[in-house]
Design a protein around this motif. Structure first.
Motif, PDB file in Angstrom:
ATOM      1  N   SER A  93       0.827  -1.207   0.000  1.00 29.23           N
ATOM      2  CA  SER A  93       0.000   0.000   0.000  1.00 29.23           C
ATOM      3  C   SER A  93       0.862   1.258   0.000  1.00 29.23           C
ATOM      4  CB  SER A  93      -0.918   0.005   1.219  1.00 29.23           C
ATOM      5  OG  SER A  93      -0.144   0.085   2.397  1.00 29.23           O
ATOM      6  N   ASN A  94       0.218   2.389  -0.230  1.00 30.49           N
ATOM      7  CA  ASN A  94       0.906   3.673  -0.140  1.00 30.49           C
ATOM      8  C   ASN A  94       1.345   3.910   1.290  1.00 30.49           C
ATOM      9  OD1 ASN A  94       0.615   4.377  -2.864  1.00 30.49           O
ATOM     10  ND2 ASN A  94      -1.441   5.167  -2.506  1.00 30.49           N
ATOM     11  N   PRO A  95       2.387   4.713   1.473  1.00 33.96           N
ATOM     12  CA  PRO A  95       2.865   4.960   2.839  1.00 33.96           C
ATOM     13  C   PRO A  95       1.882   5.792   3.640  1.00 33.96           C
ATOM     14  CG  PRO A  95       3.970   6.414   1.290  1.00 33.96           C
ATOM     15  CD  PRO A  95       3.139   5.459   0.475  1.00 33.96           C
ATOM     16  N   THR A  96       1.986   5.664   4.951  1.00 39.67           N
ATOM     17  CA  THR A  96       1.225   6.487   5.879  1.00 39.67           C
ATOM     18  C   THR A  96       2.247   7.276   6.688  1.00 39.67           C
ATOM     19  OG1 THR A  96      -0.435   4.772   6.042  1.00 39.67           O
ATOM     20  CG2 THR A  96      -0.431   6.425   7.753  1.00 39.67           C
ATOM     21  N   PRO A  97       2.161   8.541   6.801  1.00 33.45           N
ATOM     22  CA  PRO A  97       1.323   9.444   6.019  1.00 33.45           C
ATOM     23  C   PRO A  97       1.871   9.552   4.602  1.00 33.45           C
ATOM     24  CG  PRO A  97       2.758  10.697   7.449  1.00 33.45           C
ATOM     25  CD  PRO A  97       3.004   9.252   7.764  1.00 33.45           C
ATOM     26  N   SER A  98       1.002   9.891   3.668  1.00 31.54           N
ATOM     27  CA  SER A  98       1.428   9.950   2.275  1.00 31.54           C
ATOM     28  C   SER A  98       1.939  11.332   1.887  1.00 31.54           C
ATOM     29  CB  SER A  98       0.281   9.535   1.356  1.00 31.54           C
ATOM     30  OG  SER A  98      -0.813  10.398   1.528  1.00 31.54           O
ATOM     31  N   LYS A  99       1.587  12.372   2.654  1.00 29.75           N
ATOM     32  CA  LYS A  99       2.048  13.727   2.350  1.00 29.75           C
ATOM     33  C   LYS A  99       2.447  14.432   3.638  1.00 29.75           C
ATOM     34  CE  LYS A  99      -0.829  14.315  -1.696  1.00 29.75           C
ATOM     35  NZ  LYS A  99      -1.851  15.119  -2.368  1.00 29.75           N
ATOM     36  N   GLY A 100       3.353  15.361   3.507  1.00 29.71           N
ATOM     37  CA  GLY A 100       3.766  16.146   4.665  1.00 29.71           C
ATOM     38  C   GLY A 100       5.007  15.584   5.321  1.00 29.71           C
ATOM     39  N   LYS A 101       5.482  16.320   6.326  1.00 27.74           N
ATOM     40  CA  LYS A 101       6.684  15.919   7.056  1.00 27.74           C
ATOM     41  C   LYS A 101       6.269  15.528   8.464  1.00 27.74           C
ATOM     42  CE  LYS A 101       9.764  18.722   4.357  1.00 27.74           C
ATOM     43  NZ  LYS A 101      10.924  19.581   4.347  1.00 27.74           N
ATOM     44  N   PHE A 102       6.594  14.293   8.839  1.00 28.98           N
ATOM     45  CA  PHE A 102       6.160  13.776  10.136  1.00 28.98           C
ATOM     46  C   PHE A 102       7.332  13.249  10.947  1.00 28.98           C
ATOM     47  CE2 PHE A 102       2.490  13.762   7.474  1.00 28.98           C
ATOM     48  CZ  PHE A 102       1.483  14.202   8.310  1.00 28.98           C
ATOM     49  N   LEU A 103       7.179  13.345  12.250  1.00 32.96           N
ATOM     50  CA  LEU A 103       8.153  12.820  13.193  1.00 32.96           C
ATOM     51  C   LEU A 103       7.675  11.457  13.670  1.00 32.96           C
ATOM     52  CD1 LEU A 103       8.629  16.083  15.262  1.00 32.96           C
ATOM     53  CD2 LEU A 103      10.201  15.151  13.558  1.00 32.96           C
ATOM     54  N   TRP A 104       8.615  10.577  13.981  1.00 29.67           N
ATOM     55  CA  TRP A 104       8.283   9.235  14.459  1.00 29.67           C
ATOM     56  C   TRP A 104       9.239   8.877  15.584  1.00 29.67           C
ATOM     57  CZ3 TRP A 104      10.805   4.485  14.705  1.00 29.67           C
ATOM     58  CH2 TRP A 104       9.987   3.354  14.871  1.00 29.67           C
ATOM     59  N   ARG A 105       8.715   8.206  16.616  1.00 29.10           N
ATOM     60  CA  ARG A 105       9.514   7.738  17.755  1.00 29.10           C
ATOM     61  C   ARG A 105       9.171   6.278  17.973  1.00 29.10           C
ATOM     62  NH1 ARG A 105      11.438   9.577  23.144  1.00 29.10           N
ATOM     63  NH2 ARG A 105      10.600   8.181  24.742  1.00 29.10           N
ATOM     64  N   GLY A 106      10.175   5.436  18.093  1.00 32.48           N
ATOM     65  CA  GLY A 106       9.938   4.020  18.313  1.00 32.48           C
ATOM     66  C   GLY A 106      10.969   3.407  19.249  1.00 32.48           C
ATOM     67  N   LYS A 107      10.577   2.305  19.875  1.00 30.29           N
ATOM     68  CA  LYS A 107      11.483   1.585  20.780  1.00 30.29           C
ATOM     69  C   LYS A 107      12.528   0.828  19.970  1.00 30.29           C
ATOM     70  CE  LYS A 107       8.413   0.518  24.619  1.00 30.29           C
ATOM     71  NZ  LYS A 107       7.845  -0.592  25.395  1.00 30.29           N
ATOM     72  N   LEU A 108      13.776   0.984  20.342  1.00 30.06           N
ATOM     73  CA  LEU A 108      14.839   0.229  19.669  1.00 30.06           C
ATOM     74  C   LEU A 108      14.631  -1.272  19.829  1.00 30.06           C
ATOM     75  CD1 LEU A 108      18.142   2.162  20.383  1.00 30.06           C
ATOM     76  CD2 LEU A 108      17.036   1.776  18.198  1.00 30.06           C
ATOM     77  N   SER A 109      14.094  -1.677  20.963  1.00 29.43           N
ATOM     78  CA  SER A 109      13.901  -3.107  21.218  1.00 29.43           C
ATOM     79  C   SER A 109      12.853  -3.729  20.298  1.00 29.43           C
ATOM     80  CB  SER A 109      13.524  -3.342  22.680  1.00 29.43           C
ATOM     81  OG  SER A 109      12.295  -2.691  22.980  1.00 29.43           O
ATOM     82  N   GLU A 110      12.031  -2.907  19.631  1.00 28.61           N
ATOM     83  CA  GLU A 110      11.002  -3.417  18.721  1.00 28.61           C
ATOM     84  C   GLU A 110      11.473  -3.509  17.271  1.00 28.61           C
ATOM     85  OE1 GLU A 110       7.902  -4.512  19.686  1.00 28.61           O
ATOM     86  OE2 GLU A 110       8.665  -4.247  21.720  1.00 28.61           O
ATOM     87  N   VAL A 111      12.652  -2.965  16.979  1.00 27.69           N
ATOM     88  CA  VAL A 111      13.181  -2.984  15.611  1.00 27.69           C
ATOM     89  C   VAL A 111      13.775  -4.359  15.334  1.00 27.69           C
ATOM     90  CG1 VAL A 111      14.851  -1.967  14.017  1.00 27.69           C
ATOM     91  CG2 VAL A 111      13.623  -0.508  15.650  1.00 27.69           C
ATOM     92  N   GLU A 112      13.266  -5.004  14.288  1.00 33.17           N
ATOM     93  CA  GLU A 112      13.697  -6.359  13.939  1.00 33.17           C
ATOM     94  C   GLU A 112      14.834  -6.362  12.928  1.00 33.17           C
ATOM     95  OE1 GLU A 112       9.823  -7.371  12.618  1.00 33.17           O
ATOM     96  OE2 GLU A 112       9.206  -8.131  14.576  1.00 33.17           O
ATOM     97  N   GLY A 113      15.008  -5.275  12.190  1.00 28.98           N
ATOM     98  CA  GLY A 113      16.066  -5.164  11.204  1.00 28.98           C
ATOM     99  C   GLY A 113      16.047  -3.775  10.598  1.00 28.98           C
ATOM    100  N   PHE A 114      17.065  -3.459   9.816  1.00 29.14           N
ATOM    101  CA  PHE A 114      17.127  -2.147   9.184  1.00 29.14           C
ATOM    102  C   PHE A 114      18.044  -2.192   7.972  1.00 29.14           C
ATOM    103  CE2 PHE A 114      20.739  -2.156  12.039  1.00 29.14           C
ATOM    104  CZ  PHE A 114      21.726  -1.477  11.340  1.00 29.14           C
ATOM    105  N   PHE A 115      17.880  -1.188   7.111  1.00 26.16           N
ATOM    106  CA  PHE A 115      18.875  -0.957   6.064  1.00 26.16           C
ATOM    107  C   PHE A 115      19.090   0.540   5.950  1.00 26.16           C
ATOM    108  CE2 PHE A 115      14.898  -1.388   3.568  1.00 26.16           C
ATOM    109  CZ  PHE A 115      14.912  -0.241   2.780  1.00 26.16           C
ATOM    110  N   LEU A 116      20.276   0.904   5.496  1.00 33.60           N
ATOM    111  CA  LEU A 116      20.591   2.318   5.331  1.00 33.60           C
ATOM    112  C   LEU A 116      19.972   2.820   4.051  1.00 33.60           C
ATOM    113  CD1 LEU A 116      24.330   2.359   6.466  1.00 33.60           C
ATOM    114  CD2 LEU A 116      22.268   2.685   7.836  1.00 33.60           C
ATOM    115  N   GLY A 117      19.374   3.991   4.122  1.00 36.64           N
ATOM    116  CA  GLY A 117      18.672   4.592   3.002  1.00 36.64           C
ATOM    117  C   GLY A 117      17.174   4.562   3.266  1.00 36.64           C
ATOM    118  N   THR A 118      16.465   5.374   2.503  1.00 34.69           N
ATOM    119  CA  THR A 118      15.021   5.432   2.644  1.00 34.69           C
ATOM    120  C   THR A 118      14.363   4.837   1.418  1.00 34.69           C
ATOM    121  OG1 THR A 118      14.985   7.679   1.755  1.00 34.69           O
ATOM    122  CG2 THR A 118      15.020   7.467   4.143  1.00 34.69           C
TER     123      THR A 118
END
Length: 123
Positions: A93-118
């Motif tokens: 699906s399209n991303p949420t939010p689809s427009k605008g600039k938003f801040l996000w805060r999340g627990k490091l312990s909940e991150v299962e993996g990552f990659f560099l870049g968006t």
């Protein structure tokens, strides 16, 4: 338990205002954005409440205090990651939010993996 490499990136953001384009896998969703410090996150969120009613202004003051506290405790263990220009992708699906600039805060312990870049946004 969080990833030591990811925690290192978060500590660099908190201590040195290091920003990094990153995409996180969190509970099956992809969260993409740019890392910011906890201090910057709380400062930016507090600005959203400055022009509101008494309750909003009180929240703004408390968040500003959290920003100042985060600046003083940048050497401590990182428990949260903060992103700006964040978007969340669930499936195709399209991303949420689809427009605008938003801040996000999340627990490091909940991150299962990552990659560099968006994730590239369709234009």
């Amino acid at each position: 338990m969080s990833d030591d490499v990811l925690a290192m990136y978060v500590k660099a953001a908190n201590k040195h205002d290091f920003s990094l384009a990153i995409t996180l896998n969190v509970n099956g969703a992809l969260v993409t954005g740019t890392t910011i410090s906890a201090q910057s996150y709380f400062k930016k969120v507090s600005e959203n409440f400055q022009d509101g009613n008494d309750v909003a202004q009180s929240l703004s003051e408390q968040l500003q205090g959290a920003s100042e506290s985060a600046a003083k405790s940048s050497d401590e263990e990182a428990n949260f990651i903060h992103l700006e220009e964040a978007q969340v992708y669930c499936g195709d699906s399209n991303p949420t939010p689809s427009k605008g600039k938003f801040l996000w805060r999340g627990k490091l312990s909940e991150v299962e993996g990552f990659f560099l870049g968006t994730i590239a946004k369709d234009k």
